[in-house]
Design an enzyme around this catalytic site. Structure first.
Site, mmCIF file in Angstrom:
data_model
loop_
_atom_site.group_PDB
_atom_site.id
_atom_site.type_symbol
_atom_site.label_atom_id
_atom_site.label_comp_id
_atom_site.label_asym_id
_atom_site.label_seq_id
_atom_site.Cartn_x
_atom_site.Cartn_y
_atom_site.Cartn_z
ATOM 1 N N ASP A 1 -65.702 34.807 -14.791
ATOM 2 C CA ASP A 1 -64.647 35.713 -14.348
ATOM 3 C C ASP A 1 -63.892 36.183 -15.590
ATOM 4 O O ASP A 1 -63.242 35.384 -16.236
ATOM 5 C CB ASP A 1 -63.721 35.039 -13.330
ATOM 6 C CG ASP A 1 -63.318 33.606 -13.712
ATOM 7 O OD1 ASP A 1 -64.140 32.865 -14.273
ATOM 8 O OD2 ASP A 1 -62.166 33.231 -13.454
ATOM 9 N N GLU B 1 -61.310 28.137 -26.582
ATOM 10 C CA GLU B 1 -62.012 28.248 -25.294
ATOM 11 C C GLU B 1 -63.276 29.100 -25.407
ATOM 12 O O GLU B 1 -64.275 28.858 -24.731
ATOM 13 C CB GLU B 1 -61.001 28.910 -24.343
ATOM 14 C CG GLU B 1 -61.484 29.364 -23.032
ATOM 15 C CD GLU B 1 -60.546 30.399 -22.418
ATOM 16 O OE1 GLU B 1 -59.910 31.180 -23.155
ATOM 17 O OE2 GLU B 1 -60.466 30.421 -21.191
#
Ligand SMILES: OC[C@H]1O[C@H](O[C@H]2O[C@H](CO)[C@@H](O)[C@H](O)[C@H]2O)[C@H](O)[C@@H](O)[C@@H]1O
Length: 576
Positions: free
Chosen positions: A320, A529
């Site tokens: 996403d 991340e």
């Protein structure tokens, strides 16, 4: 053919459970979303993160906090909003308390035996030490007063991704577990997995994350892989026995009516494959202000609900957001995730079926073992028939028609419904080569070689790793971002593909990835991340929230790469 539009549910109701608990969870979420909206009006969009507000634990009764919320008109001032938050809420994340993992040793014996470089080793020990920062325990107050927390209680110690991700995430946990095993933290790894087992026992599936607002969807299913790897490291059959019923339950979830899609091939044979599909058609509470803004372009309520359903279903994919799920790569309102049969999801379910077959044998349930072996063979044939493209030598996502053109017995396969755009996910089935029982390899040596050649000319292999796609859309799961899980799945697959050339390529990908993580860590003091694969040492960007650090899966992948490939004494660890 199965429906793609879900009835609205409350977050907690989607998951089942006590009626009163559901009402309390919904009331809290409703209040927190109102707080989120007012906070945006009071504080402005700069640096605003909507998730922060739905993570706030109530420090008082919900009704009192609701009654005191500043009214929408006129917009509350910053000072009013800050005073309100301080009076009625505790700090986000304060309902998770630090938990020193007892199985952590600063330098575990047998740690990374093939890392000879002193710099690489010193850094790996720093990454290893990050488990202490990321390990937490859910505070007892959460189980005592669940109506005050969107955080869900969990029985064991948790390891969170980091920064804004203050809770457990499903697919992140796979690489967290892989890293914990490298760190010899077997008890912590088991607790992480048993928390997910508890979620299956409680909700019927592993939630996207351990929050009440994630109860309407899952994430890429890697629970069986976690159980297998923990079993491989510990030989603990009791642990497998404990998880086994939940694996069967999870398999039913992913092959249930809403997730399963029958497709008839050109020979008339019907194949069953799975898709993502959330049980939600409202804004995601953690990003409600963003979703409402996007949907404001749409007038009709039914169409807004369809968009919200697609957004939540895309969050279930873990990717996403990405042009992979959009009809028009520059327009998020064209998300069509529930009309797509994804390559990676079916790879993971095939793996789950093989793992369950092996576990069933281990616990003496031969009938179930046979049943799941048969299911995995059927899915293998389905993946080869529906998703494989022999011209491109890749597996491609398959797009279903949106006009409900589903004949009796399934959708008719059409070659032009395969999405010929290049995404890193097209190569993820290679991973199955790393985890086969020994009898049949998912892709034999010759096919793996052709897939590797296709990867080499795809344009995805960049200076600092594998790009997610070839299109820069400013979505975070697109070019130029590279993500740790994707590097690991593909490199591990290549490593076990049976040729010297594939091993070399796997090592090359791992080397680039380790170097970029190292350089960024040295420059910023943090693990990231995601990374920008165009240049070594650059962290990633794009997407709907600020890039995060911490970071569970990045740490796990670096440690796994260092274990799998080693790092010789004189190999340069900085960018070259
Ligand atoms: O808050 C927005 C979304 O954030 C999560 O997604 C991203 O972070 C996760 C944790 O690292 C990761 O698993 C996922 O792949 C990322 O895209 C969350 O999972 C979404 O549901 C949420 O809407």
């Amino acid at each position: 053919c199965a429906t793609t539009q879900m009835a609205p549910t409350t977050a907690a109701a989607a998951a089942g459970g006590e009626a009163n608990g559901n009402e309390a969870a919904s009331a809290l979420l409703e209040l927190l979303q109102r707080v989120q909206t007012e906070a945006l009006r009071a504080l402005g969009p700069d640096g605003f993160d909507p998730k922060l507000y739905v993570d706030l634990p109530l420090s008082t009764d919900e009704r009192a906090a609701a009654a005191a919320l500043p009214p929408p008109a006129p917009a509350p001032s910053r000072a009013e909003m800050e005073a309100y938050l301080a009076r009625y809420f505790a700090e986000a994340g304060s309902d998770l308390v630090a938990a020193d993992p007892p199985d952590f040793a600063p330098e575990p014996s047998g740690f990374l035996p093939r890392v000879g470089s002193p710099e690489a080793r010193a850094w790996a020990l720093e990454v290893h030490a990050l488990w202490k920062d990321l390990a937490r325990r859910v505070a007892p107050a959460v189980a005592e007063r669940p109506e005050r927390h969107t955080l869900l209680p969990l029985p064991g110690r948790v390891v969170v991704p980091g920064s804004r991700f203050r809770e457990v995430y499903y697919w992140d946990s796979y690489w967290v577990v892989r890293g914990l095993l490298v760190s010899k933290m077997y008890d912590t790894a088991k607790e992480v997995v048993l928390n997910l087992v508890y979620l299956v026992e409680t909700y019927g599936f592993v939630l996207n994350g351990a929050r009440s607002y994630y109860t309407n969807r899952s994430q890429p299913p890697l629970l069986s892989s976690m159980v297998l790897d923990v079993y491989g490291a510990t030989g603990d059959v009791e642990f497998v026995r404990r998880a086994f019923p939940s694996l069967l339950k999870e398999h039913s979830f992913w092959t249930s009516e809403v997730h399963n899609v029958p497709i008839r091939d050109n020979h008339g044979q019907v194949h069953n494959l799975s898709r993502y599909q959330a049980r939600w058609n409202k804004p995601r509470p953690e990003s409600a202000t963003i979703d409402e803004e996007l949907a404001s372009k749409i007038n009709c309520i039914a169409d807004k609900e369809k968009l919200y359903h697609q957004i939540a279903s895309t969050a279930e994919s873990g990717w996403d957001f990405s042009s992979r799920w959009m009809r028009n790569s520059t327009d998020m309102t064209t998300l069509a995730t529930t009309y797509i049969i994804p390559v990676d999801l079916n790879t993971f379910i095939f793996k789950m079926e093989r793992d369950i077959a092996a576990f069933a044998k281990l616990v003496g349930d031969n009938a179930t073992s046979e049943e799941f072996l048969k299911a995995s063979k059927a899915r293998h044939i389905a993946i080869d028939s529906i998703l494989w493209n022999s011209e491109m030598e890749q597996w491609l996502d398959y797009w279903l028609p949106t006009d409900g053109d589903c004949q009796q017995g399934g959708y008719q396969w059409k070659s032009d419904s395969q999405n010929r755009k290049i995404f890193a996910s097209n190569f993820i089935p290679l991973w199955l080569n790393a985890h086969h029982s020994g009898s049949v390899q998912f892709a034999d040596a010759a096919k793996s070689k052709r897939v590797m050649a296709s990867l080499q000319k795809s344009g995805l292999l960049c200076a600092a790793g594998i790009a997610t796609s070839l299109t820069n859309t400013s979505q975070q799961w697109d070019f130029p971002n590279g993500w740790a899980p994707v590097q690991h799945l593909i490199a591990e697959g290549l490593l076990h593909s049976g040729s010297e050339e594939a091993i070399k390529l796997a090592e090359d990908i791992a080397t680039r990835w380790v170097r970029t993580n190292y350089a960024a860590y040295k420059a910023t003091g943090a693990m990231h991340e995601k990374y920008d694969v165009e240049a070594c040492g650059k962290s990633g960007g794009g997407g709907e929230y600020k890039p995060q650090t911490g970071f569970g899966w990045s740490n796990g992948v670096v440690l796994s790469f260092l274990e799998e490939f080693g790092w010789p004494e004189h190999k340069e660890i900085g960018c070259t």
